[in-house]
Each structure stands twice: as C-alpha cells, then as structure tokens.
Write a protein that holds these residues in place. Structure first.
Motif, mmCIF file in Angstrom:
data_model
loop_
_atom_site.group_PDB
_atom_site.id
_atom_site.type_symbol
_atom_site.label_atom_id
_atom_site.label_comp_id
_atom_site.label_asym_id
_atom_site.label_seq_id
_atom_site.Cartn_x
_atom_site.Cartn_y
_atom_site.Cartn_z
ATOM 1 N N LEU A 128 0.824 -1.212 0.000
ATOM 2 C CA LEU A 128 0.000 0.000 0.000
ATOM 3 C C LEU A 128 0.859 1.262 0.000
ATOM 4 N N SER A 129 1.939 1.270 0.778
ATOM 5 C CA SER A 129 2.827 2.440 0.801
ATOM 6 C C SER A 129 3.531 2.614 -0.543
ATOM 7 N N THR A 173 1.000 4.085 -2.849
ATOM 8 C CA THR A 173 0.798 5.497 -2.519
ATOM 9 C C THR A 173 1.923 6.354 -3.084
ATOM 10 N N ARG A 222 1.345 6.880 -6.752
ATOM 11 C CA ARG A 222 0.247 7.820 -7.003
ATOM 12 C C ARG A 222 0.691 9.258 -6.745
ATOM 13 N N GLU A 223 1.542 9.459 -5.737
ATOM 14 C CA GLU A 223 2.055 10.804 -5.473
ATOM 15 C C GLU A 223 2.968 11.276 -6.594
ATOM 16 N N MET A 282 5.827 8.878 5.050
ATOM 17 C CA MET A 282 5.912 8.125 3.797
ATOM 18 C C MET A 282 7.363 7.839 3.388
ATOM 19 N N ARG A 337 -4.127 6.455 8.155
ATOM 20 C CA ARG A 337 -3.265 6.179 6.995
ATOM 21 C C ARG A 337 -2.178 5.179 7.352
ATOM 22 N N ASP A 371 -6.005 -2.833 -4.772
ATOM 23 C CA ASP A 371 -5.262 -1.580 -4.823
ATOM 24 C C ASP A 371 -4.224 -1.592 -5.933
#
Length: 365
Positions: free
Chosen positions: A87-88, A91, A94-95, A118, A169, A195
């Motif tokens: 998941l990290s 993320t 996506r960033e 993060m 989060r 995801d």
C-alpha cells in the motif's frame, strides 16, 4: 558433528575457490549438485539499455538497483527510500503521478528531527525546510521520469502494516514513534490485489500500453513480526502477486527472488551475520539469475565492460605518482570514450570525473 563441520568448511572453501577462478555461481551449483533449482518463469521481460527503469520497495530492490546502476542501466532506485508494504509503495507511485509537493503539514517532529511518514529516515532532517528540500527535490526528479518509464520493478517486503491511529493512513516508516500511535494489522490478499490492479491499470493506460512491471517478493524475513507471522505475510504477498500477474498477463512478470534464496540457496551460509538479510554472495547469485532471465542477451558484453571499468577504478596503486599509473588511468578514459561512442546513452560522468581527479592528484605528487 566433526564430520558436519568438515563438510561445511570444505564446501565453503570450494565456493571461495570458484569465486577466485571467476566460475559463475550457477555453474558451481550444477557441478556440486548442492541444491534443487527454481524453475525459470514461463514469461520473462527483456530489459535493455534503451529502457528507463524505476525500482521501488524493500532494501532488496536497492541491492538489485545498485547493480543495474553499476551496469549503466537508466534507472531510478527508491526515490522515497526503502518501503516495505504494497500500500505504501502504491501510494508513492500515485504521489509521483500527481506530482505531489510536500509541505510542513505533511511532516512531524520527533526526537529532534522532522520526518515524513511516507519516507525513509534518510530524508529526515533537523529542520522542516531541509527535510522538504530533500523530499521534494527527489520526488520532482522521479515524477519527471514517469512519463518515459518502460519498466517498473516492485519488491514487496511485508503484508504487515502500521496505521496511524489519528489519520487512519498506513505509514511507510514509523520513525521509532511509540507503538501506541499505530494499529498493526496484516493486509488481505484481496486488499493488495484491488489496490495494485487499480494502480497498474492507470499506469499502463497512461503509458499507452508501453509499461511493463516486474513483481518480486523480498526474501528478507521480518523476524520481529515472529517467524510464523512472517510466513503468513510472505504467503499473502505471493498469492497477491500471482493474482496481479494473472490480471495483466502481457504487462506483469513475476521474478522469484524469494524462492531463489529461501528454496534454492536454503542455507544460513547465504545470510548476513544477522541471519535475516542475504549475504553479498546470495545477492550476487540472485542478481546473476535476474540478469540471465530478465536482461536482454545483447547487454551482457556491455555489462562486462562496465564491470571492468568499475573494478579498474577501485584499484589502489602502490605508487599513484608513477607514469604507469597515469597511463593506466588514461586507458580507462579511452575505454569509457570508446564505449560512449558506441553507446552514447551510457552515463559515465562520475567515472570520468574520478579519472580526472586521480590524474590531477598523480600529477601533483
């Protein structure tokens, strides 16, 4: 017991002998018949020097990334630092797509340093301004490369995550905050697959179908979770990786790094002193399999020449002021120029600078 110790010592000595003679590790194992082999995946990528790569994930991704960089492949390795859970990692991607710019509100101060939940601790700093400069500079660089990306290499380390109790989060790094700040849980297979499929669908469409993804499971065991919990975690990741690969049969490849260390090498001699991380010999073994299975055959000769240049520059002369050493450095420069003439996209900037610095030092001696 004495017989076992002799047996272990004997084969350990043989490994060093074969390494000294530059015999490939794969051939060593065939000769000694010490292991059962992990089968080559039915579908493998074909990465060459024209491609741009991004590696994200555990420190095992860093190990392979370092070897790709040494071989002069165009790659970006862990722009967030080491990340462990799917998941990290998702993320972070996506960033990059959103070209996120971090602000002070995204950080927190703990034990005299400013941290991003993060990012790895390498990005932490005494002031939020310094931390933000490190984070945003690296993130902008990775975002700029995203549109040109050909291969994405993802290494999942664990299915265990730590959710911030205040925000909900998932933290990429806890930075030694008290355990009471987090809720620990194990991701489900369905959660990881949903995801990741959502993420990759967007990335593949964004690249007009060009992007290829190599998925690996880190062989590094998370023993702090407990050995049984670690096995459950790895099993979760393996099942999720299979389903993701099945969802993208033409775009996602699975490379069995986990199986190579845990099943094929299968011996504590191939682990570091902490008995958790792979030894340099084990990393080299997995790298050679990766090179054989995932890199285009025509890259082999270039990789060999790059390795010869790297080894030559690591040489420490007895007489650095001698004409022989100056000539030796000059030959390295000529070899780099010859390679660059043939392959202009290879980046030897650092090596050239090193040669000129050593030549200047030698001239002043």
């Amino acid at each position: 017991m004495a017989a076992f110790m002799f047996h272990s010592s004997f084969f350990h000595s043989l490994f060093f002998l074969f390494a000294y003679l530059c015999i490939p590790l794969e051939l060593v194992y065939i000769m000694l018949k010490l292991t059962t082999s992990v089968e080559r995946p039915a579908h493998c990528p074909c990465i060459d020097y024209r491609h741009t790569l991004l590696l994200l994930g555990s420190c095992f991704a860093t190990h392979i990334g370092e070897r790709l960089e040494e071989a002069k492949f165009r790659c970006d390795v862990n722009p967030y630092g080491v990340l462990y859970n799917p998941l990290s990692i998702a993320t972070a991607l996506r960033e990059m797509v959103a070209r996120k710019v971090y602000t002070e509100a995204d950080l927190y101060e703990h034990q005299g340093l400013w941290h991003s939940p993060m990012h790895h601790g390498d990005f932490s700093a005494p002031t939020h301004g310094e931390a933000l400069a490190r984070i945003n500079g690296r993130l902008a660089q990775a975002s700029d490369e995203l549109d040109r990306l050909d291969f994405l290499l993802l290494t999942w380390g664990t299915a265990w995550v730590y959710e911030d109790r205040k925000t909900g989060r998932v933290a990429g790094n806890c930075h030694k905050l008290p355990e009471s700040c987090f809720r620990r849980r194990r991701l489900s297979v369905d959660e990881i697959v949903a995801d990741t499929v959502s993420l990759l669908s967007g990335l593949v469409a964004r690249s007009n179908g060009r992007l290829r993804v190599v998925l690996t499971i880190s062989p590094i065991r998370h023993v702090r979770d407990g050995l049984h919990a670690n096995q459950l975690s790895k099993a979760t990741l393996l099942l999720a990786a299979e389903q993701v690969a099945e969802a993208f049969p033409d775009h996602v490849f699975y490379f069995p790094a986990y199986e190579l260390l845990i099943d094929e090498l299968r011996d504590y001699r191939f682990f570091a002193d902490d008995l958790v991380h792979p030894s340099l010999l084990a990393v080299q073994y997995v790298w050679e399999r990766f090179a054989d299975w995932c890199l285009a055959p025509e890259t082999a000769s270039v990789r060999q020449e790059c390795e010869e240049i790297r080894k030559a520059l690591s040489h420490r002369p007895l007489r650095p002021e001698s004409e022989q050493y100056k000539s030796f450095l000059g030959q390295i420069v000529l070899k780099i120029e010859r390679l660059n003439g043939k392959y202009p996209y290879l980046d030897f900037k650092n090596e050239k600078e090193t040669c000129h610095i050593l030549l200047n030092k030698s001239a002043k001696s």
